[in-house]
Design an enzyme around this catalytic site. Sequence first.
Site, PDB file in Angstrom:
ATOM      1  N   SER A  99     -47.296 174.305  88.369  1.00 30.07           N
ATOM      2  CA  SER A  99     -46.296 173.325  87.964  1.00 30.07           C
ATOM      3  C   SER A  99     -45.595 172.622  89.117  1.00 30.07           C
ATOM      4  O   SER A  99     -44.638 171.888  88.892  1.00 30.07           O
ATOM      5  CB  SER A  99     -45.263 173.990  87.059  1.00 30.07           C
ATOM      6  OG  SER A  99     -44.889 175.236  87.569  1.00 30.07           O
ATOM      7  N   THR A 112     -40.303 174.209  87.961  1.00 25.24           N
ATOM      8  CA  THR A 112     -40.035 173.225  89.007  1.00 25.24           C
ATOM      9  C   THR A 112     -39.412 173.963  90.158  1.00 25.24           C
ATOM     10  O   THR A 112     -38.702 174.935  89.935  1.00 25.24           O
ATOM     11  CB  THR A 112     -39.010 172.197  88.473  1.00 25.24           C
ATOM     12  OG1 THR A 112     -39.689 171.324  87.591  1.00 25.24           O
ATOM     13  CG2 THR A 112     -38.361 171.388  89.566  1.00 25.24           C
ATOM     14  N   THR A 163     -41.984 168.714  91.301  1.00 23.87           N
ATOM     15  CA  THR A 163     -42.691 169.267  90.135  1.00 23.87           C
ATOM     16  C   THR A 163     -43.892 168.411  89.772  1.00 23.87           C
ATOM     17  O   THR A 163     -43.940 167.223  90.108  1.00 23.87           O
ATOM     18  CB  THR A 163     -41.731 169.334  88.916  1.00 23.87           C
ATOM     19  OG1 THR A 163     -42.343 170.074  87.866  1.00 23.87           O
ATOM     20  CG2 THR A 163     -41.391 167.948  88.392  1.00 23.87           C
ATOM     21  N   ARG A 222     -45.215 159.756  81.830  1.00 16.26           N
ATOM     22  CA  ARG A 222     -43.985 160.490  81.463  1.00 16.26           C
ATOM     23  C   ARG A 222     -43.266 160.950  82.743  1.00 16.26           C
ATOM     24  O   ARG A 222     -43.863 161.478  83.651  1.00 16.26           O
ATOM     25  CB  ARG A 222     -44.338 161.701  80.607  1.00 16.26           C
ATOM     26  CG  ARG A 222     -43.146 162.592  80.215  1.00 16.26           C
ATOM     27  CD  ARG A 222     -42.990 163.766  81.150  1.00 16.26           C
ATOM     28  NE  ARG A 222     -41.987 164.737  80.656  1.00 16.26           N
ATOM     29  CZ  ARG A 222     -41.521 165.743  81.395  1.00 16.26           C
ATOM     30  NH1 ARG A 222     -41.954 165.924  82.627  1.00 16.26           N
ATOM     31  NH2 ARG A 222     -40.626 166.564  80.895  1.00 16.26           N
ATOM     32  N   VAL A 223     -41.964 160.732  82.793  1.00 13.58           N
ATOM     33  CA  VAL A 223     -41.153 161.201  83.916  1.00 13.58           C
ATOM     34  C   VAL A 223     -40.105 162.151  83.359  1.00 13.58           C
ATOM     35  O   VAL A 223     -39.449 161.846  82.364  1.00 13.58           O
ATOM     36  CB  VAL A 223     -40.483 160.009  84.647  1.00 13.58           C
ATOM     37  CG1 VAL A 223     -39.505 160.502  85.701  1.00 13.58           C
ATOM     38  CG2 VAL A 223     -41.549 159.120  85.278  1.00 13.58           C
ATOM     39  N   GLY A 224     -39.970 163.285  84.002  1.00 15.12           N
ATOM     40  CA  GLY A 224     -38.979 164.272  83.544  1.00 15.12           C
ATOM     41  C   GLY A 224     -37.663 164.121  84.277  1.00 15.12           C
ATOM     42  O   GLY A 224     -37.361 163.074  84.862  1.00 15.12           O
ATOM     43  N   THR A 235     -34.254 173.249  86.050  1.00 20.35           N
ATOM     44  CA  THR A 235     -35.647 173.488  85.705  1.00 20.35           C
ATOM     45  C   THR A 235     -35.718 173.650  84.188  1.00 20.35           C
ATOM     46  O   THR A 235     -34.726 173.959  83.539  1.00 20.35           O
ATOM     47  CB  THR A 235     -36.207 174.724  86.436  1.00 20.35           C
ATOM     48  OG1 THR A 235     -37.587 174.897  86.095  1.00 20.35           O
ATOM     49  CG2 THR A 235     -35.454 176.000  86.104  1.00 20.35           C
ATOM     50  N   GLY A 236     -36.901 173.405  83.647  1.00 18.27           N
ATOM     51  CA  GLY A 236     -37.055 173.536  82.201  1.00 18.27           C
ATOM     52  C   GLY A 236     -37.542 172.238  81.588  1.00 18.27           C
ATOM     53  O   GLY A 236     -38.064 171.371  82.293  1.00 18.27           O
TER      54      GLY A 236
END
Length: 352
Positions: free
Chosen positions: A96, A199, A217, A227-229, A250-251
Amino acid sequence: MPGTFVFKSLKPMTRRDFLARSGAVSTLLVTSRPASAAAQPQVGIPASAKPLFVSTWPFGRASNEAALKVFQAGGSLLDAVEQGIWVTESDAGNGSVGLGGIPNAAGVVQLDACIMEGVGHRAGSVAALEGIRHPISVARRVMEKTPHVMLVGEGARQFALEQGFEQGERVSPGREKAWKNWKAQQDAKRASKPKGHDTIALVGLGPDGHLCGGCSTSGMGYKLPGRVGDSPILGSGLYVDDEIGAAGATGIGENVLRYCGSYQVVEYMRQGLSPQDACLETLRRIAKKDPKGFDLSISFIAIDKQGRFGAAGTGSGFQYSVTFPGTSVVLQSPGLTAKSVGPIGGNRPPVK
Ligand code: SD4
């Protein structure tokens, strides 16, 4: 398990065991807050023990230790954070972070990263970056060499290539094989949901009281292309305020992004909460608003300018890494569930 520390071997032990068995723990300060506040221990280090590095997950410990080495060899705090994160980005076994990560739904690894420096409140960020080995360094270069803060996708890749950054495969052979299986299941409409999400967020405090942080990450496995987190978004996956402290997340990024989670943690520290309580209070605040309640799969780490640190996660919490000269440990954060706090937001007075 709230209140339980885990030392090196990851064998759980009570805080008392931890304090008794770690030679270096004489340097850890554990103080209690007034009874009216949350009953979490407030942990910190004395000023003489800096620099301090805190990161997400047990794999963060190797990054922290590399960061400490870089700093002790004369590197800046920013160098330490960046090169510490390299260690996790270089780990092909890490599904990840870095190019060893799980690809997106199109079979390509898209990397997100950001870096932030307390002095000057400077930051740089990249998102959906393909085929470049160290996105954290590209984020730093965006900060240092462009008038911008964030570059994404092909633009970020072109910039990285122009700057001479090392390239790598857009997906590792092992991950490609797993992706092909996933794709075949998807075509048969049996695919599992996007998966795999850890991450590295790493925050550091120097002996001069300045702060830095970085986050890197490959995001959620099998995510939609593009997609962007939360991780590359300043204020969500990472935030550094040199007057107060620093926080990282993180998550499931979608559950952090919508609440500017790391910014909120720092703001709670500004209001006087310890890093630990700031993480807990941010989780409570999000869970109170969110239809999912505590079923969010998110966690935070935080440090403040005094050298205190803490972390918290939804569910059973998560493990995070803490390193300073003479000590490098993996700790278990407290976790929050609807059951553990009773009515959401109901077991501590609201922050004024
Ligand atoms: C993301 N927050 O892209 C990242 C993934 C992660 O633990 O941290 N997972 O949503």
